[in-house]
Design a protein around this motif. Structure first.
Motif, PDB file in Angstrom:
ATOM      1  N   ARG A 252       0.809  -1.221   0.000  1.00  0.00           N
ATOM      2  CA  ARG A 252       0.000   0.000   0.000  1.00  0.00           C
ATOM      3  C   ARG A 252       0.844   1.272   0.000  1.00  0.00           C
ATOM      4  N   VAL A 253       2.109   1.153   0.328  1.00  0.00           N
ATOM      5  CA  VAL A 253       2.921   2.354   0.517  1.00  0.00           C
ATOM      6  C   VAL A 253       4.084   2.369  -0.475  1.00  0.00           C
ATOM      7  N   ARG A 254       4.648   3.571  -0.663  1.00  0.00           N
ATOM      8  CA  ARG A 254       5.746   3.726  -1.616  1.00  0.00           C
ATOM      9  C   ARG A 254       6.976   2.951  -1.166  1.00  0.00           C
ATOM     10  N   SER A 255       7.420   3.159   0.066  1.00  0.00           N
ATOM     11  CA  SER A 255       8.580   2.423   0.607  1.00  0.00           C
ATOM     12  C   SER A 255       8.074   1.078   1.125  1.00  0.00           C
ATOM     13  N   HIS A 256       8.036   0.096   0.231  1.00  0.00           N
ATOM     14  CA  HIS A 256       7.319  -1.154   0.507  1.00  0.00           C
ATOM     15  C   HIS A 256       8.060  -2.091   1.447  1.00  0.00           C
TER      16      HIS A 256
END
Length: 455
Positions: A252-256
């Protein structure tokens, strides 16, 4: 002479009277024999009534002129009231005693329960359907087959991922990667049955929307070599690579990359989250199995394992969490081990070990019965159904001509799909029809409920 004769007769009579029951049952020839002997039962006699009947009771009969009709009627009523209308004086046997129920009849003879006996399930010995799977990679360490909750099966054949819809038997091509990125080394459906993770030989992981056939994002930077194993835990995608690393990715987030697990020294070829999502099992080419607890994870440093299991003597790819006992894990070893082992993941102890006689490539639990299915390599390349916990063989399914490397299960738990190096995909109705149960819960919209959050 006569005295001697009497003496012999008396002796003979005494001898016969010593074993009356034996004589009655052995020497008696008809019903008229031995009926002249009557032994009165004194405990059942009424001596007072007998004396009255022998003395006073007959005076009225001897002097009928003394009695009158009214007197006779009175005597009859008096006799009835005093129970004196008896004709027999001597009693030769007691009346049978009344039965006394120590236990009620419903306790000694409970009613039969109406529960029906479950009939023995028929297990077909041959596959019900066979599909071609050309160019499937014959590699023990990869995971190229998965069946999603939307009843769509994904299979990687070389550089291409195909989707086969079990509802209408339709086939579609999802993606074909470039030669410098491929081949495809792993596939895994998200819990929603719509989104598919694809591991590549170039260390990348792609996330695809199967409905729109659209690439959503590519996860990079976690691994240095091919990604051969994948496992979902809600919105967390766990990846295992040839570099021995295990990485938790929050899609769900950029820095996975949110967590890293380091314990394997060689390629990670098996990953499975428990049903509760609390524990992760990993198997590697270093013959090790690790149990990781999600409560012990750390984003600042590599997470330490909960248990390190070292009993296998070959690579461990086959992992299966028991659906009816949350802390029970089954693992299968490669050609140098050939064993299925069962572990208590709370304590890390080995509960049982069974030598199957051949390489264990994959394991699946029956969702409806206490059974385990294993797929094997040389020499028979068979699927074996085991009864748990006795581990008695229930059936062996033959058809593949090469080691059965990949195995997955339909959403209803009835059908098993297997793929092998012989380039065939076979479907087996091995687990039977599930019993009527509650309707399945609606698919969780995670992990892509807020698609605009993916960057």
């Amino acid at each position: 002479m006569d005295a001697g004769s009497l003496s012999r007769s008396s002796s003979s009579t005494k001898t016969k009277s010593r074993y009356p029951l034996q004589d009655q049952f052995i020497h008696r020839k008809n019903s008229r024999e031995n009926l002249d002997r009557f032994i009165p039962n004194r405990s059942a006699m009424d001596f007072d009534y007998a004396h009255y009947m022998l003395t006073e009771g007959r005076k009225g009969k001897e002097n009928p002129s003394v009695s009158s009709p009214s007197r006779e009627a009175y005597q009859k009523l008096l006799a009835d009231a005093l129970n004196m209308n008896r004709t027999r004086i001597l009693a030769f046997k007691n009346k049978p005693p009344a039965t006394v129920e120590l236990f009620p009849d419903h306790i000694l003879n409970p009613p039969l329960q109406s529960k029906s006996i479950k009939p023995k399930r028929h297990i077909p010995q041959s596959s019900e359907r066979t599909l071609d799977a050309p160019d499937i990679v014959d590699d023990f360490y990869l995971n190229l087959l998965d069946w999603g909750s939307s009843n769509v099966l994904s299979i990687a054949l070389g550089n291409t991922v195909y989707l086969w819809n079990a509802s209408d038997s339709s086939t579609s091509e999802l993606v074909t990667v470039d030669d410098e990125d491929g081949p495809v080394t792993s596939v895994s459906w998200a819990p929603d049955g719509r989104h598919l993770a694809i591991g590549l030989n170039n260390s990348h992981v792609q996330l695809w929307d199967s409905t729109s056939c659209r690439l959503l994002r590519t996860l990079k930077g976690g691994h240095r070599s091919r990604v051969g194993s994948l496992a979902w835990n809600n919105h967390i995608l766990t990846t295992g690579g040839m570099d021995g690393r295990i990485i938790n990715n929050d899609v769900r987030v950029r820095s996975h990359i949110i967590e890293t697990f380091r314990g394997h020294q060689q390629e990670v070829c098996g990953l499975k989250w428990s049903g509760s999502g609390q524990q992760l099992a990993s198997g590697g080419n270093d013959n090790l199995v690790h149990i990781w607890d999600s409560s012990m994870t750390s984003s600042n440093s590599p997470t330490q394992w909960l248990h390190r299991l070292e009993d296998h003597r070959a690579a461990v790819k086959a992992l299966a969490w028991c659906p009816f006992q949350g802390n029970l894990l089954a693992t299968g070893g490669g050609g140098g081990d050939q064993c299925i082992k069962f572990w208590n993941t709370h304590t890390g102890s080995c509960i049982n070990s069974v030598n199957t006689g051949s390489q264990v490539c994959a394991l699946l639990w029956n969702k409806n019965e206490r059974e385990l299915l294993s797929s094997h390599g040389f020499t028979q390349n068979q699927l074996t159904l085991w009864k748990y916990p006795s581990m008695v063989k229930m059936a062996e399914l033959n058809g593949h001509t090469s080691r059965v490397l990949y195995m997955t299960q339909s959403p209803d738990g009835c059908t098993v799909a297997s793929a092998a190096g012989d380039e065939t995909l076979r479907f087996w109705n091995v687990f039977g029809t599930p019993e009527a149960s509650k309707p399945a819960p609606k698919a969780n919209p995670e992990p892509f409920a807020h698609i605009n959050r993916i960057r």
